[in-house]
Design an enzyme around this catalytic site. Structure first.
Site, PDB file in Angstrom:
ATOM      1  N   GLY A  49       0.206 -11.898   8.940  1.00  0.00           N
ATOM      2  CA  GLY A  49       1.116 -11.467   7.886  1.00  0.00           C
ATOM      3  C   GLY A  49       2.376 -10.821   8.433  1.00  0.00           C
ATOM      4  O   GLY A  49       2.445 -10.359   9.563  1.00  0.00           O
ATOM      5  N   GLU A 101       0.835  -1.197   0.000  1.00  0.00           N
ATOM      6  CA  GLU A 101       0.000   0.000   0.000  1.00  0.00           C
ATOM      7  C   GLU A 101       0.872   1.250   0.000  1.00  0.00           C
ATOM      8  O   GLU A 101       1.917   1.297   0.663  1.00  0.00           O
ATOM      9  CB  GLU A 101      -0.900  -0.010   1.242  1.00  0.00           C
ATOM     10  CG  GLU A 101      -2.077   0.929   1.171  1.00  0.00           C
ATOM     11  CD  GLU A 101      -3.115   0.586   2.245  1.00  0.00           C
ATOM     12  OE1 GLU A 101      -3.552  -0.586   2.307  1.00  0.00           O
ATOM     13  OE2 GLU A 101      -3.467   1.483   3.023  1.00  0.00           O
ATOM     14  N   GLY A 136       7.370   1.467   5.374  1.00  0.00           N
ATOM     15  CA  GLY A 136       7.962   2.795   5.447  1.00  0.00           C
ATOM     16  C   GLY A 136       6.951   3.620   6.208  1.00  0.00           C
ATOM     17  O   GLY A 136       6.013   4.149   5.621  1.00  0.00           O
ATOM     18  N   GLU A 170      -3.217  10.315   3.100  1.00  0.00           N
ATOM     19  CA  GLU A 170      -4.399  10.383   3.953  1.00  0.00           C
ATOM     20  C   GLU A 170      -4.514  11.773   4.584  1.00  0.00           C
ATOM     21  O   GLU A 170      -3.516  12.351   5.019  1.00  0.00           O
ATOM     22  CB  GLU A 170      -4.324   9.334   5.063  1.00  0.00           C
ATOM     23  CG  GLU A 170      -4.283   7.906   4.550  1.00  0.00           C
ATOM     24  CD  GLU A 170      -4.081   6.901   5.669  1.00  0.00           C
ATOM     25  OE1 GLU A 170      -4.933   6.014   5.809  1.00  0.00           O
ATOM     26  OE2 GLU A 170      -3.080   7.016   6.404  1.00  0.00           O
ATOM     27  N   SER A 208     -11.009   5.945  16.046  1.00  0.00           N
ATOM     28  CA  SER A 208     -10.167   5.308  17.052  1.00  0.00           C
ATOM     29  C   SER A 208      -8.737   5.831  17.063  1.00  0.00           C
ATOM     30  O   SER A 208      -8.025   5.646  18.055  1.00  0.00           O
ATOM     31  CB  SER A 208     -10.162   3.787  16.841  1.00  0.00           C
ATOM     32  OG  SER A 208      -9.590   3.458  15.573  1.00  0.00           O
ATOM     33  N   TRP A 209      -8.312   6.527  15.968  1.00  0.00           N
ATOM     34  CA  TRP A 209      -6.905   6.952  15.931  1.00  0.00           C
ATOM     35  C   TRP A 209      -6.627   8.239  15.147  1.00  0.00           C
ATOM     36  O   TRP A 209      -5.575   8.858  15.326  1.00  0.00           O
ATOM     37  CB  TRP A 209      -6.048   5.841  15.313  1.00  0.00           C
ATOM     38  CG  TRP A 209      -6.415   5.528  13.883  1.00  0.00           C
ATOM     39  CD1 TRP A 209      -7.337   4.619  13.458  1.00  0.00           C
ATOM     40  CD2 TRP A 209      -5.885   6.120  12.695  1.00  0.00           C
ATOM     41  NE1 TRP A 209      -7.432   4.618  12.090  1.00  0.00           N
ATOM     42  CE2 TRP A 209      -6.536   5.522  11.590  1.00  0.00           C
ATOM     43  CE3 TRP A 209      -4.912   7.094  12.449  1.00  0.00           C
ATOM     44  CZ2 TRP A 209      -6.257   5.867  10.267  1.00  0.00           C
ATOM     45  CZ3 TRP A 209      -4.628   7.442  11.124  1.00  0.00           C
ATOM     46  CH2 TRP A 209      -5.301   6.829  10.061  1.00  0.00           C
ATOM     47  N   GLU A 264       4.495   5.912   8.858  1.00  0.00           N
ATOM     48  CA  GLU A 264       3.812   7.175   8.636  1.00  0.00           C
ATOM     49  C   GLU A 264       4.748   8.376   8.788  1.00  0.00           C
ATOM     50  O   GLU A 264       5.608   8.400   9.656  1.00  0.00           O
ATOM     51  CB  GLU A 264       2.655   7.344   9.625  1.00  0.00           C
ATOM     52  CG  GLU A 264       1.533   6.341   9.469  1.00  0.00           C
ATOM     53  CD  GLU A 264       1.701   5.140  10.367  1.00  0.00           C
ATOM     54  OE1 GLU A 264       2.823   4.956  10.888  1.00  0.00           O
ATOM     55  OE2 GLU A 264       0.727   4.386  10.549  1.00  0.00           O
ATOM     56  N   ASP A 268       0.001   5.326   0.590  1.00  0.00           N
ATOM     57  CA  ASP A 268      -1.143   6.131   1.014  1.00  0.00           C
ATOM     58  C   ASP A 268      -0.842   7.621   1.072  1.00  0.00           C
ATOM     59  O   ASP A 268       0.230   8.038   1.521  1.00  0.00           O
ATOM     60  CB  ASP A 268      -1.572   5.748   2.441  1.00  0.00           C
ATOM     61  CG  ASP A 268      -2.016   4.311   2.559  1.00  0.00           C
ATOM     62  OD1 ASP A 268      -2.418   3.735   1.543  1.00  0.00           O
ATOM     63  OD2 ASP A 268      -1.965   3.773   3.680  1.00  0.00           O
ATOM     64  N   GLN A 282      -0.968  12.715   5.998  1.00  0.00           N
ATOM     65  CA  GLN A 282      -0.143  11.578   6.402  1.00  0.00           C
ATOM     66  C   GLN A 282       0.173  10.707   5.189  1.00  0.00           C
ATOM     67  O   GLN A 282      -0.714  10.401   4.392  1.00  0.00           O
ATOM     68  CB  GLN A 282      -0.882  10.748   7.453  1.00  0.00           C
ATOM     69  CG  GLN A 282      -0.160   9.460   7.866  1.00  0.00           C
ATOM     70  CD  GLN A 282      -0.818   8.819   9.068  1.00  0.00           C
ATOM     71  OE1 GLN A 282      -0.641   9.230  10.196  1.00  0.00           O
ATOM     72  NE2 GLN A 282      -1.616   7.774   8.828  1.00  0.00           N
TER      73      GLN A 282
END
Length: 277
Positions: free
Chosen positions: A173, A143, A178, A147, A239-240, A180, A145, A160
């Site tokens: 997994g 991924e 790399g 954000e 939640s974050w 945030e 991102d 972010q």
């Protein structure tokens, strides 16, 4: 004695004059260096950084219509394609968020969209533009991102960036990342559209805002190489997302709206040889 004092004064005066000349020379060099960059950008040429890298200027690339490149992924009742199909508006309310996905996967390339965020209370929301292969590799996915983490009035949005390689869901997994990095933008992202871009090549990943690189991730042992799709979404990350979850989504302020337009999705082909090297 007077002769010695005069010599000392002359020496000090000369030193002061040399300092002033040195400052003038430095200012002259800086002015012309900045002018070179501005002239290069005004001419529509890619700006080459000091380490020799070349980054795309989006105006040189062709935008694609939303329906030619994307399809609805989830929350179809919470998105609306513009009449000219150049963009899409998606929103989050207490019933659902929304997301879209490119019609095909890419092995590398340049992926960009102009995005406008909502002003006011948006704490707990996550508005994203990203690459992923999570649906094909749910336990070991990759991924990349961009954000936007919602905020409260008087505080700026946080942008972010993330890079995940072989990341697991739900604790499964092997996770290699790399991690945030966060910045506050130098403009108000709610007042107008601004361009957010990901350049993913075999040798590097570069995140840019309005064609200005903000993060460069060179290839290491942990680097995404498998095909990925392009996504956009808005969802509840209470939640974050804002102050580590201190501020939640408050649905008294719904709907939370994000607008995307002028999509650019380009493979690392011969036309982008310099940028993709």
């Amino acid at each position: 004695m007077n002769l010695q004092l005069n010599i000392c004064k002359s020496h000090k005066s000369l030193m002061a004059l040399n300092r002033e000349l040195a400052l003038l020379v430095l200012a002259f060099v800086l002015v012309f260096s900045v002018s070179d960059i501005l002239v290069s950008e005004a001419a529509g040429r890619p700006y080459s950084s000091s380490h020799g890298a070349t980054y795309p200027i989006t105006s040189q690339l062709s935008a694609v219509k939303f329906n030619q490149a994307f399809g609805v992924l989830w929350g179809p009742q919470h998105e609306q394609v513009s009449d000219d199909e150049s963009g899409i508006t998606i929103w989050l309310d207490r019933n659902s968020g929304s997301g879209f996905k490119s019609l095909r996967a890419y092995n590398s390339g340049y992926f960009s969209a102009a995005i406008k965020l909502q002003a006011g209370y948006t704490a707990g929301t996550n508005t994203a533009f990203y690459l992923s292969n999570n649906e094909v590799h749910p336990d070991y996915h990759d991924e990349i991102d961009i954000e936007f983490l919602g905020t409260i009035p008087g505080r700026p949005y946080t942008l972010q960036t993330n890079i995940y390689v072989l990341a697991g869901n739900g604790g499964s997994g092997r996770i290699v990342t790399g991690r945030e990095q966060q910045i506050h933008l130098w403009f108000d992202p709610t007042s107008d559209f601004h361009r957010y871009s990901i350049l993913w090549t075999p040798s590097k990943i570069v995140f840019s805002v309005d064609d200005v690189p903000i993060r460069r991730y060179p290839r290491t042992d942990a680097f995404p190489t498998r095909p990925m799709w392009v996504y956009g979404s808005i969802w509840d990350a209470s939640s974050w997302a804002t102050d580590s979850g201190r501020y939640k989504v408050d649905y008294n302020y719904q709907p939370f709206v994000a607008k995307y337009t002028d999509f650019v999705l380009t493979d690392c082909t011969q036309s982008m040889a310099a940028e993709c090297s």
